[in-house]
Design a protein around this motif. Structure first.
Motif, PDB file in Angstrom:
ATOM      1  N   ARG A  22       9.340   7.899  12.637  1.00 30.08           N
ATOM      2  CA  ARG A  22       9.770   8.021  14.034  1.00 30.08           C
ATOM      3  C   ARG A  22       8.608   8.498  14.914  1.00 30.08           C
ATOM      4  O   ARG A  22       8.386   7.989  16.009  1.00 30.08           O
ATOM      5  N   LYS A  23       7.830   9.439  14.369  1.00 34.12           N
ATOM      6  CA  LYS A  23       6.682   9.951  15.131  1.00 34.12           C
ATOM      7  C   LYS A  23       5.650   8.834  15.344  1.00 34.12           C
ATOM      8  O   LYS A  23       5.101   8.670  16.417  1.00 34.12           O
ATOM      9  N   LEU A  24       5.414   8.031  14.311  1.00 34.90           N
ATOM     10  CA  LEU A  24       4.375   7.004  14.393  1.00 34.90           C
ATOM     11  C   LEU A  24       4.798   5.804  15.233  1.00 34.90           C
ATOM     12  O   LEU A  24       3.965   5.164  15.886  1.00 34.90           O
ATOM     13  N   MET A 319       3.388  11.084  -0.452  1.00 37.71           N
ATOM     14  CA  MET A 319       3.666   9.639  -0.521  1.00 37.71           C
ATOM     15  C   MET A 319       4.478   9.190   0.691  1.00 37.71           C
ATOM     16  O   MET A 319       4.259   8.101   1.229  1.00 37.71           O
ATOM     17  N   ALA A 320       5.431  10.043   1.115  1.00 31.39           N
ATOM     18  CA  ALA A 320       6.289   9.686   2.251  1.00 31.39           C
ATOM     19  C   ALA A 320       5.443   9.482   3.504  1.00 31.39           C
ATOM     20  O   ALA A 320       5.635   8.521   4.250  1.00 31.39           O
ATOM     21  N   LYS A 321       4.486  10.398   3.702  1.00 35.63           N
ATOM     22  CA  LYS A 321       3.618  10.276   4.883  1.00 35.63           C
ATOM     23  C   LYS A 321       2.803   8.995   4.833  1.00 35.63           C
ATOM     24  O   LYS A 321       2.636   8.294   5.818  1.00 35.63           O
ATOM     25  N   LYS A 322       2.281   8.705   3.628  1.00 35.00           N
ATOM     26  CA  LYS A 322       1.415   7.527   3.497  1.00 35.00           C
ATOM     27  C   LYS A 322       2.230   6.226   3.620  1.00 35.00           C
ATOM     28  O   LYS A 322       1.771   5.270   4.239  1.00 35.00           O
ATOM     29  N   SER A 328       4.071   1.608   9.527  1.00 32.00           N
ATOM     30  CA  SER A 328       3.717   1.535  10.961  1.00 32.00           C
ATOM     31  C   SER A 328       2.469   0.678  11.151  1.00 32.00           C
ATOM     32  O   SER A 328       2.367  -0.093  12.109  1.00 32.00           O
ATOM     33  N   ALA A 329       1.517   0.785  10.212  1.00 28.72           N
ATOM     34  CA  ALA A 329       0.288  -0.008  10.313  1.00 28.72           C
ATOM     35  C   ALA A 329       0.616  -1.502  10.212  1.00 28.72           C
ATOM     36  O   ALA A 329       0.054  -2.326  10.941  1.00 28.72           O
ATOM     37  N   ASP A 330       1.538  -1.840   9.307  1.00 21.80           N
ATOM     38  CA  ASP A 330       1.949  -3.235   9.129  1.00 21.80           C
ATOM     39  C   ASP A 330       2.593  -3.772  10.413  1.00 21.80           C
ATOM     40  O   ASP A 330       2.270  -4.863  10.882  1.00 21.80           O
ATOM     41  N   ARG A 334      -2.452  -2.664  12.072  1.00 21.34           N
ATOM     42  CA  ARG A 334      -3.596  -1.788  11.789  1.00 21.34           C
ATOM     43  C   ARG A 334      -3.868  -1.836  10.285  1.00 21.34           C
ATOM     44  O   ARG A 334      -2.967  -2.188   9.504  1.00 21.34           O
ATOM     45  N   PRO A 335      -5.068  -1.443   9.844  1.00 17.92           N
ATOM     46  CA  PRO A 335      -5.311  -1.433   8.393  1.00 17.92           C
ATOM     47  C   PRO A 335      -4.480  -0.341   7.705  1.00 17.92           C
ATOM     48  O   PRO A 335      -4.256   0.725   8.280  1.00 17.92           O
ATOM     49  N   LYS A 336      -4.049  -0.622   6.485  1.00 15.68           N
ATOM     50  CA  LYS A 336      -3.259   0.358   5.728  1.00 15.68           C
ATOM     51  C   LYS A 336      -4.184   1.351   5.039  1.00 15.68           C
ATOM     52  O   LYS A 336      -5.369   1.073   4.834  1.00 15.68           O
ATOM     53  N   ILE A 337      -3.610   2.486   4.647  1.00 18.24           N
ATOM     54  CA  ILE A 337      -4.403   3.483   3.919  1.00 18.24           C
ATOM     55  C   ILE A 337      -3.992   3.490   2.446  1.00 18.24           C
ATOM     56  O   ILE A 337      -2.924   3.007   2.079  1.00 18.24           O
ATOM     57  N   MET A 338      -4.848   4.093   1.619  1.00 17.70           N
ATOM     58  CA  MET A 338      -4.568   4.235   0.194  1.00 17.70           C
ATOM     59  C   MET A 338      -3.360   5.171   0.004  1.00 17.70           C
ATOM     60  O   MET A 338      -3.331   6.262   0.582  1.00 17.70           O
TER      61      MET A 338
END
Ligand SMILES: Cc1cc2nc3c(=O)[nH]c(=O)nc-3n(C[C@H](O)[C@H](O)[C@H](O)COP(=O)(O)OP(=O)(O)OC[C@H]3O[C@@H](n4cnc5c(N)ncnc54)[C@H](O)[C@@H]3O)c2cc1C
Length: 403
Positions: A22-24, A319-322, A328-330, A334-338
């Protein structure tokens, strides 16, 4: 057009994913949490419930108000199936169409794997929810009132959530010493691990020796590489012939992921844990993400008796944050993170002391490893529990501390 994001589960994984998303994402997309249990439970405190140090009201509260305050819809339902082709999660009360799905349903307990295992059809206690913890507390108190007997704490073959059995052994030992009754009870711990403190990841350096000393000093008999052959009202028996009296036994079973994901080619492994790539997205169905205990992680190396890889609360929050970031990146190109660069921080409470473990990465060899014993970690764990519950109850930011 706004996306429909459906998150299954509302514990550490589901709650954190929803709030971060929701924040992102702001308000242009719908986020719905579907979960079987309307209560948020601070699960790391369940050993304190068994030991009589906490009442459930201190570690539970309804989760829906916190989600609603942040613009997330909550639906109470138990998911029975997922159809990735139709992009629907199917519950007992409804069908939930999605553009993105997050599996955060934790585990199902495989009590059926061992004869006599578990508190419902068997003869051992368990510790995965408040009801089980209260039942275990009553069984323990019954034995203590009886005045003598054998107390057995164990990790069954295939178990991956290994810490609670150590905590329970130390907490019960501390309780008995406080009551000056330790000399009346035999205590034994058995585990599927090849050495104490292996924890499914090959161990944490010299922490093994620290635990060996601790259990030796507390005169708790330890058995390694253990497989249970059966549990009766009177005995707990291992496959190697070792037999304990069953005055009180608390035994952690192996996990399934969820039967809702099982049997869907490419989605989950045969035990129902969701397969995911480095971004925590399923390779075959990239709009399905997995966080926390739902995620499939293969053991780093074989052990004589199967030991699963643990997923702690702190790992789950991470994991939840990532996963939230990557969804959100998808959506926002935007590029995804590890997502799979796991590290771990954990406090195991021992009643009159506590153990802190911090390691990065999760598996050896590591860049960073620390393990320390101090009563201060007990107070830190209590403080984190109180802050975490306050943040769920009153909307404070969720902490990112170890616990
Ligand atoms: C006794 C004990 C002590 C622990 N101590 C610590 C500790 O000290 N430190 C630490 O870091 N970790 C600890 N852990 C581990 C920690 O509790 C887990 O890592 C964490 O709970 C995992 O969160 P999760 O969201 O993945 O799954 P869970 O917490 O298992 O939550 C699963 C969620 O999914 C819901 N759900 C399940 N099935 C369905 C379904 N079919 N449909 C809809 N909803 C469903 C449930 O209601 C729940 O909301 C402990 C675990 C236990 C059992």
């Amino acid at each position: 057009m706004g996306k429909r994001i459906v998150i299954l589960g509302s514990s550490f994984g589901g709650l954190n994913t929803a709030l971060h998303l929701r924040k992102l994402l702001g308000n242009g997309h719908s986020i719905t949490v579907v979960s079987a249990d309307p209560q948020f439970t601070f699960i790391p405190s369940l050993p304190w419930v068994v030991a009589g140090r906490r009442e459930p009201s201190a570690i539970q509260c309804p989760v829906a108000p916190r989600l609603k305050r942040n613009g997330v819809e909550y639906v109470q339902d138990a998911i029975t199936a997922v159809d990735p082709e139709r992009q629907e999660a199917v519950g007992k009360n409804g069908v939930y169409p999605y553009d993105y799905l997050v599996a955060a349903t934790g585990s199902e307990l495989d009590f059926g794997a061992v004869s006599g295992l578990g508190p419902i059809k068997g003869h051992s206690q368990s510790i995965f929810n408040v009801e089980q913890a209260l039942q275990a507390r009553a069984a323990l108190e019954k034995l203590l009132r009886a005045g003598s007997g054998t107390i057995v704490l164990g990790n069954a073959q295939g178990a991956s959530c290994l810490g609670p059995v150590y905590e329970m052994a130390l907490l019960i030992d501390a309780l008995l010493r406080k009551r000056k009754a330790r000399h009346k009870f035999k205590m034994a711990l058995f585990t599927n691990e090849p050495h104490l403190g292996h924890f499914g990841v090959g161990g944490f350096g010299a922490m093994t020796r620290m635990l060996e000393d601790e259990f030796a000093d507390r005169e708790i008999e330890c058995h390694l590489n253990s497989k249970i052959s059966g549990i009766t009202p009177d005995h707990v028996e291992l496959e190697n012939g070792v037999r304990f009296g069953n005055g009180f036994s608390l035994i952690v079973p192996a996990f399934f992921g969820s039967h809702a994901y099982m049997g869907i080619e490419g989605l989950a492994n045969p035990r129902g844990f969701v397969l995911a790539d480095d971004h925590l997205a399923n390779p075959k169905y990239p709009n399905i993400y997995a966080v926390g205990v739902s995620l499939a992680i293969a053991p780093p190396a074989p052990t004589p008796v199967p030991v699963g890889v643990p997923k702690t609360g702190q790992m789950t929050d991470d994991m939840a944050k990532k996963a939230a970031y990557n969804i959100s990146a998808d959506i926002q190109n935007r590029p995804k993170i590890m997502g799979k660069d796991f590290s771990v921080t954990c406090i195991a409470d021992g009643g009159n002391t506590a153990f802190f473990i911090g390691a990065a990465p999760l598996l050896p060899p590591r860049d960073w490893l620390i393990h320390k014993k101090s009563i201060l970690f007990h107070y830190l764990k209590e403080g984190l529990e109180k802050y975490y519950m306050a943040s769920v109850r009153y909307g404070l930011p969720l902490p990112t501390f170890p616990f």
